[in-house]
Scaffold this motif. Sequence first.
Motif, PDB file in Angstrom:
ATOM      1  N   ILE A 109      51.925  71.815  43.927  1.00 40.01           N
ATOM      2  CA  ILE A 109      53.256  72.337  43.620  1.00 40.01           C
ATOM      3  C   ILE A 109      54.127  72.336  44.874  1.00 40.01           C
ATOM      4  CG2 ILE A 109      54.523  74.429  42.994  1.00 40.01           C
ATOM      5  CD1 ILE A 109      53.359  73.238  40.566  1.00 40.01           C
ATOM      6  N   MET A 110      53.582  72.811  45.982  1.00 40.18           N
ATOM      7  CA  MET A 110      54.373  72.886  47.213  1.00 40.18           C
ATOM      8  C   MET A 110      54.783  71.513  47.710  1.00 40.18           C
ATOM      9  SD  MET A 110      52.506  75.947  49.324  1.00 40.18           S
ATOM     10  CE  MET A 110      52.562  77.635  48.703  1.00 40.18           C
ATOM     11  N   GLN A 111      53.893  70.543  47.600  1.00 37.82           N
ATOM     12  CA  GLN A 111      54.256  69.191  48.004  1.00 37.82           C
ATOM     13  C   GLN A 111      55.328  68.616  47.090  1.00 37.82           C
ATOM     14  OE1 GLN A 111      50.712  66.787  48.395  1.00 37.82           O
ATOM     15  NE2 GLN A 111      49.785  68.170  49.884  1.00 37.82           N
ATOM     16  N   GLY A 112      55.262  68.955  45.810  1.00 31.95           N
ATOM     17  CA  GLY A 112      56.279  68.474  44.888  1.00 31.95           C
ATOM     18  C   GLY A 112      57.619  69.155  45.072  1.00 31.95           C
ATOM     19  N   VAL A 113      57.610  70.466  45.322  1.00 33.28           N
ATOM     20  CA  VAL A 113      58.854  71.219  45.479  1.00 33.28           C
ATOM     21  C   VAL A 113      59.572  70.833  46.766  1.00 33.28           C
ATOM     22  CG1 VAL A 113      59.779  73.528  45.916  1.00 33.28           C
ATOM     23  CG2 VAL A 113      58.173  73.163  44.040  1.00 33.28           C
ATOM     24  N   THR A 114      58.817  70.725  47.850  1.00 35.22           N
ATOM     25  CA  THR A 114      59.433  70.408  49.145  1.00 35.22           C
ATOM     26  C   THR A 114      59.510  68.914  49.423  1.00 35.22           C
ATOM     27  OG1 THR A 114      57.300  70.531  50.310  1.00 35.22           O
ATOM     28  CG2 THR A 114      58.554  72.577  50.084  1.00 35.22           C
TER      29      THR A 114
END
Length: 364
Positions: A109-114
């Motif tokens: 999720i964090m890689q996708g969001v940022t």
Amino acid sequence: MTERSASPATGIAVGSGIRRSFRRSRPIRAAAHVSIRQRSLWLIVLLATLALLVAASVAIGTRDVSWSDIWLALSGQVESIGQAAVTVRIPRTLLAVLAGAALAVAGTIMQGVTRNPLADPGILGVNMGASLAVVVGVVWFNIETAEAFIWVAIGGAACSAIFVYTIGSLGRGGPTPLKLALAGAATSIALSSLVIAFVLGRNDIAGGLRSWQIGGVGGATFERMEHVLPFLAVGFAISLLSARKLNALALGDDMAAGLGERVAFARTAAAFGAVLLCGATTAICGPIGFVGLVVPHLCRLLIGIDHRWLLPFSAITGACLLLLADILGRIIARPSELDVGIVTAFVGAPFFIWIVRRQRVRDL
């Protein structure tokens, strides 16, 4: 004069934008064309691997147990040392599965969001924020209940995530991968120093807090996990429901907005799911790093970048990785054992260096 002839420059710009958007969307379309057969095959392989690791986790430890002892322990009998060992390892195995899946999904999720290939709950300081919040709660407010630990950890994870993203967004270019990684690393170091400062003043609880800070799944019980399961369930649900939004965000903010996506809401909702998973996992296991960094990249190599597939595959692969790390920790240091936080650090640090060299800190 027609609208078409009145603004040729605008038409050229729009046409160029469409071509650029098409080129940026080709990886997602290519990922969508990964055959269902390939994905199904990898799913079977991962599920079989997970089943084997679960069996190995129950059977392997400071004392190896026979399959007959495992079967008798599963049926409720505790008449030998081997059967007693199995009853202790079952909740430990379940916690490793849940924690590995949660951290891997949070990292995805964090890689996708940022849109940052280096994003990870540990590297971005989210785990350490949860850790500091728990330490402050114990040292200053004497919190003791499992529910208090979880809520405090989630609050600390959220505050740390917001702080890192804000610092990484300052200056020209907005939140670039390099600035986010540097802000997260600096924040993690600062929060880690604060944790040490708080713990040093309390010798009565320093031993327990230091052991928890390493990150591990030892000492797990079903009673402890009961409190964290609702938070993990909500976090997993929000994360899986954010899959389509993450696919849209991968096209860029302008393209996602053009497709009708509310970009700010999509980012906030997905990030909230990741914070829930990180905070709840840190509360019960301590800060475990690098799982959320390694797993998403491995899964992208297998099934592409479609988050509708990537998130479930990351959950299974993360569970496998943390189980494997726990088993290796028991074997390497017999008759003692290494916590999984140490083992994952040995695996994750070289992988982190490889990602930096390969990606050159580019956007996803």
